[in-house]
Structures are given as C-alpha cells and as structure tokens.
Scaffold this motif. Sequence first.
Motif, PDB file in Angstrom:
ATOM      1  N   UNK A 122      -9.642   7.371  12.711  1.00  0.00           N
ATOM      2  CA  UNK A 122     -10.926   6.891  13.199  1.00  0.00           C
ATOM      3  C   UNK A 122     -11.850   7.995  13.706  1.00  0.00           C
ATOM      4  N   UNK A 123     -11.300   9.066  14.314  1.00  0.00           N
ATOM      5  CA  UNK A 123     -12.159  10.100  14.878  1.00  0.00           C
ATOM      6  C   UNK A 123     -11.637  11.474  14.527  1.00  0.00           C
ATOM      7  N   UNK A 124     -11.803  11.906  13.265  1.00  0.00           N
ATOM      8  CA  UNK A 124     -11.282  13.204  12.846  1.00  0.00           C
ATOM      9  C   UNK A 124     -12.045  14.337  13.503  1.00  0.00           C
ATOM     10  N   UNK A 125     -11.369  15.475  13.734  1.00  0.00           N
ATOM     11  CA  UNK A 125     -12.041  16.613  14.331  1.00  0.00           C
ATOM     12  C   UNK A 125     -13.127  17.142  13.403  1.00  0.00           C
ATOM     13  N   UNK A 126     -14.077  17.849  13.969  1.00  0.00           N
ATOM     14  CA  UNK A 126     -15.140  18.440  13.154  1.00  0.00           C
ATOM     15  C   UNK A 126     -14.571  19.551  12.296  1.00  0.00           C
ATOM     16  N   UNK A 127     -15.107  19.755  11.072  1.00  0.00           N
ATOM     17  CA  UNK A 127     -14.621  20.804  10.199  1.00  0.00           C
ATOM     18  C   UNK A 127     -14.837  22.191  10.821  1.00  0.00           C
ATOM     19  N   UNK A 128     -13.979  23.146  10.447  1.00  0.00           N
ATOM     20  CA  UNK A 128     -14.150  24.504  10.915  1.00  0.00           C
ATOM     21  C   UNK A 128     -15.441  25.085  10.352  1.00  0.00           C
ATOM     22  N   UNK A 129     -16.018  26.003  11.080  1.00  0.00           N
ATOM     23  CA  UNK A 129     -17.297  26.585  10.659  1.00  0.00           C
ATOM     24  C   UNK A 129     -17.169  27.376   9.376  1.00  0.00           C
ATOM     25  N   UNK A 130     -15.975  27.894   9.076  1.00  0.00           N
ATOM     26  CA  UNK A 130     -15.839  28.693   7.849  1.00  0.00           C
ATOM     27  C   UNK A 130     -15.313  27.867   6.696  1.00  0.00           C
ATOM     28  N   UNK A 131     -15.404  26.665   6.823  1.00  0.00           N
ATOM     29  CA  UNK A 131     -14.955  25.861   5.740  1.00  0.00           C
ATOM     30  C   UNK A 131     -16.093  25.183   5.040  1.00  0.00           C
ATOM     31  N   UNK A 138     -13.502  26.555   0.669  1.00  0.00           N
ATOM     32  CA  UNK A 138     -14.601  27.516   0.579  1.00  0.00           C
ATOM     33  C   UNK A 138     -14.272  28.616  -0.434  1.00  0.00           C
ATOM     34  N   UNK A 139     -13.007  29.043  -0.464  1.00  0.00           N
ATOM     35  CA  UNK A 139     -12.606  30.091  -1.415  1.00  0.00           C
ATOM     36  C   UNK A 139     -12.720  29.593  -2.850  1.00  0.00           C
TER      37      UNK A 139
END
Length: 221
Positions: free
Chosen positions: A208-217, A114-115
């Motif tokens: 196979x099941x990656x975590x959801x991205x952070x909201x600030x990313x 994001x940066x």
Amino acid sequence: MSEDLSDLKATIEALIFAAPEPLTRKVLSRILDDEPPEHVEAALAALCAEWAERSGGLQLVEVAGGYQIVTRPELHDRVRRLFHEHSAQRLSVQALETLAVIAYRQPVTAPEIAEIRGVNTAGVLGTLVERRLVKVVGRKQVIGRPFLYATTREFLDRFGLRDLHDLPKVEDMAEALGMDVPAALAEGDPTPGVLPLEIEELGEARDPAPPAPEANGERVH
C-alpha cells in the motif's frame, strides 16, 4: 444444467461483470459460501464454456489469477477512442520502457534499471509505483541495500496476462508498444527471475505505501 445451477451461473456472471478487478476462485467461494463448492465449480465451468461459444464484442477471460469480462482484442482500437480524452492518463514512452525492463528483469533495482536504459529513471519509477503497476518487493543485499522492484497483479490485469509466463517475446512487446527494445533486454535471456536469496523481503505491508525510488534510479482491455 439444473435450474439451481443455471441461477448460480447467472450469479457468477453478474459477480464477474461487477467486480472491479479479476474475480478469483477464492473470492468467489467466499461470496458464495452458502453454495456447495462443487456446484460453484460446475456453474463456473459451464459459464466459461458458454462464453467460449458466443460471439459479440465481449469475452470472458482468465487473467491475473481470476476471471473478467473484457472487450475482444480486435475491437481494442475502436474502444480506445472512447477514452481518447483521458490521454493524460496514458503512460509515457519512458514509463513504458522502464516498465518493460522491470517486467523482463524483475526483481531489479533502480540503479540496474538506469544502467539498462542509460538514463535516470527515478521520476518514472515513482509514476509506475503510483499507478500500482510496480511495487517494492524487498532489498538487495549489496552495499546500500537498494530497493528491488517487480510488477504487480494490476500489471497483469492491465496487459491481459494470466501470469509472467504469458509475457510475449520482448521484441513483440516493444513492437506492440511502439518503442525500441533496450539494448540490454535484446541481449541474453530476458525471462523474469525469482526472488533470489540475497533479497530481504519487506512483507505484505509493503504494497500500500512503497518507499520512494532512489534518486539514482524513475483496464487495457
């Protein structure tokens, strides 16, 4: 070449053509475990040499650690017209820019992406993970332990790369994709890094099941 090796060469060619992804030597050896390994290698080498000499609309290439039969680069524009109606599956400019940042800065966190891009990339990251072009490879050992993202074998396959060392200059990739080079990528060395010691790796089960991205990313052949 003996008749036996000619038959083996034909078998390998058929396997490469039928495989849904680049066929690696490991998989090839497992499928042809009843054949002497030296015969498999000789037949594969002969097949590669034969394809290197032939003309036509297809070519045999080594990509993403395996072998695949693909269309020749000079025909890509014509072939893409065949899939014009599937344009909804194409990546957006925002997704391509985010993918470029990950490709050249990996492993990288969502806040770092994001940066670099100057915008929130949470949604785009989710799209790239869903398309299996990007995966979570660990956590960075800093406050908050944010997830680290890197490209996948599917990324190598889609873009016709043997490995990350085959990545073109960032300016050349940006021009090919019709996008602007993010300022942070235009500065310094954009070469992908290796997993540093501050990364907590998640293991093979992460893909196979990656975590959801952070909201600030957020098969191009």
